[in-house]
Design a protein around this motif. Sequence first.
Motif, PDB file in Angstrom:
ATOM      1  N   LEU A 123     -21.754  26.726  65.791  1.00 34.70           N
ATOM      2  CA  LEU A 123     -21.182  27.684  65.022  1.00 34.70           C
ATOM      3  C   LEU A 123     -21.793  28.352  63.872  1.00 34.70           C
ATOM      4  CD1 LEU A 123     -18.647  29.715  64.774  1.00 34.70           C
ATOM      5  CD2 LEU A 123     -17.500  28.014  63.647  1.00 34.70           C
ATOM      6  N   HIS A 124     -22.047  29.486  63.791  1.00 35.74           N
ATOM      7  CA  HIS A 124     -22.807  29.889  62.424  1.00 35.74           C
ATOM      8  C   HIS A 124     -21.706  30.783  61.824  1.00 35.74           C
ATOM      9  CE1 HIS A 124     -25.546  31.685  59.540  1.00 35.74           C
ATOM     10  NE2 HIS A 124     -25.418  32.738  60.140  1.00 35.74           N
ATOM     11  N   ILE A 125     -21.480  30.533  60.458  1.00 29.16           N
ATOM     12  CA  ILE A 125     -20.643  31.528  59.765  1.00 29.16           C
ATOM     13  C   ILE A 125     -21.671  32.104  58.574  1.00 29.16           C
ATOM     14  CG2 ILE A 125     -18.900  31.327  57.890  1.00 29.16           C
ATOM     15  CD1 ILE A 125     -17.435  29.096  59.266  1.00 29.16           C
ATOM     16  N   GLN A 126     -21.414  33.398  58.706  1.00 28.57           N
ATOM     17  CA  GLN A 126     -22.466  34.251  57.749  1.00 28.57           C
ATOM     18  C   GLN A 126     -21.736  34.690  56.619  1.00 28.57           C
ATOM     19  OE1 GLN A 126     -24.568  37.276  60.045  1.00 28.57           O
ATOM     20  NE2 GLN A 126     -24.926  38.525  58.246  1.00 28.57           N
ATOM     21  N   ARG A 127     -22.177  34.773  55.617  1.00 34.34           N
ATOM     22  CA  ARG A 127     -21.755  35.279  54.301  1.00 34.34           C
ATOM     23  C   ARG A 127     -22.353  36.557  53.970  1.00 34.34           C
ATOM     24  NH1 ARG A 127     -23.910  30.242  52.714  1.00 34.34           N
ATOM     25  NH2 ARG A 127     -22.589  28.594  52.095  1.00 34.34           N
ATOM     26  N   ASP A 128     -21.441  37.566  53.596  1.00 37.56           N
ATOM     27  CA  ASP A 128     -21.594  38.867  53.452  1.00 37.56           C
ATOM     28  C   ASP A 128     -20.706  39.213  52.205  1.00 37.56           C
ATOM     29  OD1 ASP A 128     -22.754  41.300  52.978  1.00 37.56           O
ATOM     30  OD2 ASP A 128     -21.924  41.878  54.935  1.00 37.56           O
ATOM     31  N   TYR A 129     -20.969  38.728  50.981  1.00 36.26           N
ATOM     32  CA  TYR A 129     -20.269  38.897  49.752  1.00 36.26           C
ATOM     33  C   TYR A 129     -20.698  40.012  48.928  1.00 36.26           C
ATOM     34  CZ  TYR A 129     -18.527  34.237  51.119  1.00 36.26           C
ATOM     35  OH  TYR A 129     -18.173  33.079  51.895  1.00 36.26           O
ATOM     36  N   ASP A 130     -19.731  40.690  48.199  1.00 34.59           N
ATOM     37  CA  ASP A 130     -19.962  41.574  46.951  1.00 34.59           C
ATOM     38  C   ASP A 130     -19.495  40.703  46.000  1.00 34.59           C
ATOM     39  OD1 ASP A 130     -19.853  43.386  44.926  1.00 34.59           O
ATOM     40  OD2 ASP A 130     -18.487  44.822  46.006  1.00 34.59           O
ATOM     41  N   THR A 131     -20.623  40.270  45.210  1.00 31.93           N
ATOM     42  CA  THR A 131     -20.169  39.242  43.999  1.00 31.93           C
ATOM     43  C   THR A 131     -19.698  40.027  42.835  1.00 31.93           C
ATOM     44  OG1 THR A 131     -22.773  39.332  43.342  1.00 31.93           O
ATOM     45  CG2 THR A 131     -22.230  37.692  44.744  1.00 31.93           C
ATOM     46  N   SER A 132     -19.595  41.324  42.875  1.00 30.56           N
ATOM     47  CA  SER A 132     -19.095  41.912  41.666  1.00 30.56           C
ATOM     48  C   SER A 132     -17.479  41.799  41.801  1.00 30.56           C
ATOM     49  CB  SER A 132     -19.653  43.176  41.674  1.00 30.56           C
ATOM     50  OG  SER A 132     -19.044  44.106  42.660  1.00 30.56           O
ATOM     51  N   ILE A 133     -16.899  41.642  42.845  1.00 26.95           N
ATOM     52  CA  ILE A 133     -15.495  41.739  42.842  1.00 26.95           C
ATOM     53  C   ILE A 133     -14.950  40.767  41.970  1.00 26.95           C
ATOM     54  CG2 ILE A 133     -13.425  40.964  44.192  1.00 26.95           C
ATOM     55  CD1 ILE A 133     -15.483  41.629  46.813  1.00 26.95           C
ATOM     56  N   PRO A 134     -13.899  41.334  41.023  1.00 24.23           N
ATOM     57  CA  PRO A 134     -13.459  40.326  39.943  1.00 24.23           C
ATOM     58  C   PRO A 134     -12.374  39.462  40.490  1.00 24.23           C
ATOM     59  CG  PRO A 134     -12.318  42.751  40.001  1.00 24.23           C
ATOM     60  CD  PRO A 134     -13.230  42.659  41.118  1.00 24.23           C
ATOM     61  N   GLU A 135     -12.087  38.624  39.511  1.00 21.98           N
ATOM     62  CA  GLU A 135     -10.968  37.736  39.911  1.00 21.98           C
ATOM     63  C   GLU A 135      -9.631  38.352  39.730  1.00 21.98           C
ATOM     64  OE1 GLU A 135     -11.014  34.349  37.201  1.00 21.98           O
ATOM     65  OE2 GLU A 135     -12.548  33.188  38.431  1.00 21.98           O
ATOM     66  N   PHE A 136      -8.635  38.011  40.680  1.00 20.28           N
ATOM     67  CA  PHE A 136      -7.227  38.449  40.108  1.00 20.28           C
ATOM     68  C   PHE A 136      -6.273  37.392  40.188  1.00 20.28           C
ATOM     69  CE2 PHE A 136      -8.588  37.956  44.935  1.00 20.28           C
ATOM     70  CZ  PHE A 136      -7.475  37.527  45.480  1.00 20.28           C
ATOM     71  N   ARG A 137      -5.012  38.040  40.175  1.00 25.88           N
ATOM     72  CA  ARG A 137      -4.026  37.040  40.036  1.00 25.88           C
ATOM     73  C   ARG A 137      -3.273  36.794  41.303  1.00 25.88           C
ATOM     74  NH1 ARG A 137      -3.566  34.099  35.882  1.00 25.88           N
ATOM     75  NH2 ARG A 137      -1.172  33.858  35.751  1.00 25.88           N
ATOM     76  N   GLY A 138      -3.285  35.462  41.714  1.00 31.12           N
ATOM     77  CA  GLY A 138      -2.572  35.322  43.065  1.00 31.12           C
ATOM     78  C   GLY A 138      -2.446  33.785  43.187  1.00 31.12           C
ATOM     79  N   ASP A 139      -1.814  33.503  44.502  1.00 26.06           N
ATOM     80  CA  ASP A 139      -1.815  32.076  45.019  1.00 26.06           C
ATOM     81  C   ASP A 139      -2.883  31.570  45.716  1.00 26.06           C
ATOM     82  OD1 ASP A 139      -0.808  29.564  46.122  1.00 26.06           O
ATOM     83  OD2 ASP A 139       1.362  29.988  45.863  1.00 26.06           O
ATOM     84  N   ARG A 140      -3.636  30.635  44.977  1.00 26.37           N
ATOM     85  CA  ARG A 140      -5.011  30.429  45.595  1.00 26.37           C
ATOM     86  C   ARG A 140      -4.674  29.516  46.832  1.00 26.37           C
ATOM     87  NH1 ARG A 140      -8.694  25.857  45.470  1.00 26.37           N
ATOM     88  NH2 ARG A 140     -10.830  26.532  45.509  1.00 26.37           N
ATOM     89  N   ALA A 141      -3.753  28.737  46.957  1.00 21.15           N
ATOM     90  CA  ALA A 141      -3.424  27.859  48.157  1.00 21.15           C
ATOM     91  C   ALA A 141      -3.134  28.805  49.269  1.00 21.15           C
ATOM     92  CB  ALA A 141      -2.354  26.658  47.682  1.00 21.15           C
ATOM     93  N   GLN A 142      -2.111  29.708  48.977  1.00 22.55           N
ATOM     94  CA  GLN A 142      -1.573  30.526  50.013  1.00 22.55           C
ATOM     95  C   GLN A 142      -2.785  31.397  50.694  1.00 22.55           C
ATOM     96  OE1 GLN A 142       1.686  32.920  48.705  1.00 22.55           O
ATOM     97  NE2 GLN A 142       3.011  31.384  49.128  1.00 22.55           N
ATOM     98  N   LEU A 143      -3.539  31.849  49.774  1.00 24.23           N
ATOM     99  CA  LEU A 143      -4.772  32.678  50.448  1.00 24.23           C
ATOM    100  C   LEU A 143      -5.744  31.976  51.055  1.00 24.23           C
ATOM    101  CD1 LEU A 143      -5.295  35.081  47.232  1.00 24.23           C
ATOM    102  CD2 LEU A 143      -4.184  35.582  49.450  1.00 24.23           C
ATOM    103  N   ILE A 144      -6.210  30.676  50.545  1.00 21.55           N
ATOM    104  CA  ILE A 144      -6.851  29.622  51.470  1.00 21.55           C
ATOM    105  C   ILE A 144      -6.178  29.443  53.044  1.00 21.55           C
ATOM    106  CG2 ILE A 144      -7.545  27.165  51.821  1.00 21.55           C
ATOM    107  CD1 ILE A 144      -8.060  27.199  48.831  1.00 21.55           C
ATOM    108  N   GLN A 145      -4.948  29.408  52.876  1.00 27.71           N
ATOM    109  CA  GLN A 145      -4.124  28.881  54.147  1.00 27.71           C
ATOM    110  C   GLN A 145      -4.363  30.243  54.717  1.00 27.71           C
ATOM    111  OE1 GLN A 145      -2.906  25.956  55.282  1.00 27.71           O
ATOM    112  NE2 GLN A 145      -3.069  26.925  57.222  1.00 27.71           N
ATOM    113  N   ALA A 146      -4.093  31.304  54.352  1.00 34.84           N
ATOM    114  CA  ALA A 146      -4.227  32.607  55.176  1.00 34.84           C
ATOM    115  C   ALA A 146      -5.436  32.969  55.769  1.00 34.84           C
ATOM    116  CB  ALA A 146      -4.060  33.796  54.281  1.00 34.84           C
ATOM    117  N   VAL A 147      -6.560  32.722  54.979  1.00 36.11           N
ATOM    118  CA  VAL A 147      -7.816  32.997  55.557  1.00 36.11           C
ATOM    119  C   VAL A 147      -8.380  31.697  56.584  1.00 36.11           C
ATOM    120  CG1 VAL A 147     -10.415  33.193  54.974  1.00 36.11           C
ATOM    121  CG2 VAL A 147      -8.601  34.092  53.224  1.00 36.11           C
TER     122      VAL A 147
END
Length: 359
Positions: free
Chosen positions: A225-249
């Motif tokens: 399995l290859h997991i390729q990254r294609d990130y836009d590093t300019s995206i700012p931080e935002f307010r959210g629940d980190r644990a929930q978003l990790i679980q969702a992704v």
Amino acid sequence: MRVRGAAPRSPPSFQAFDLLSVLVAVLHADGSVWYVNAALEQALGASRRSLVGGDFSQFFTEPALIQTALAGAHSNDFAALRFEALLRRPHQDSVPVHMNLATGELRGHIVVELWPLEQQVRQDREERLLEQAQGHKELIRNLAHEIKNPLGGIRGAAQLLALELQSPELSEYTEVIVHEADRLQSLVDRLLAPHRHPHQVGDVNIHEVCERVRSLILVEYPQGLHIQRDYDTSIPEFRGDRAQLIQAVLNIVQNAAQALLPAMAQGNACITLRTRVARQVTFGRQRYRLALELHVIDNGPGVPDAIRERIFYPLVSGREGGSGLGLTLAQTFVQQHHGLIECESVPGCTDFRMLIPLP
């Protein structure tokens, strides 16, 4: 005196139109543009300054139809007129739109509203998804509570019965009861998980979330399995629940990895994590200036047609032995961030697109 082609400053009273997802233009009596809102700018792919003063009918594939309608509006043949037209877009396909012309309260001027048909269909679908998710959430919560109470009694009774049994063969039956009760308890706990814990809000970096998920998946699937990254590093931080978003992704990527098991055996399984900033987007019938756009793309066989419209429903799974809760929970967690998950799938390319508003 107004000079055709000039770009006068938009009246302050029109600025509210920029908050709308509908495409809006205000025209002079001769059909030239006085004002366009941000949504129409984006649809046409041109700046407001370049559009103001131009002939509005030239934005369409049939200018004569628009000119006739504008002439009727100017001569007060009608108070409002609604019809369909094709909106031209430079270097892109034309977009079918519903057009509404109204003379409004501005003497000598015409207000035009445009609803792209594809956007209307998409908004209706999103609204239906949100309503369904809300209904499923209430159903799940109520059902889980109804199951949980008698489940504890069944498990306890089976344990007490096992203490009284002398035959090892009969004890096997009580072990089955306890084991299945524990399995159902685990399922109920997962159903209730989004509602048990309060929203823990903090600063979230979406790429830290993606990297955490990537590392977990590669530990679970180290070969093929290859997991390729294609990130836009300019995206700012935002307010959210980190644990929930990790679980969702994680739930989405795990689904993709499981669909890729045959491809892993051949060594050509690939998942792409792509982040972008979407501008002036509408979802949930609300317009946002900026939104995070996270794509999880895999080259697997695609979502089966039989469940494609129901993949976010609880207990719907395309995999034997699957609980059918992973995508339901992912959608719930993202909706708690005022966002939405969409899916487009064909054989060889499945794209889960997560949208979350940015400040």
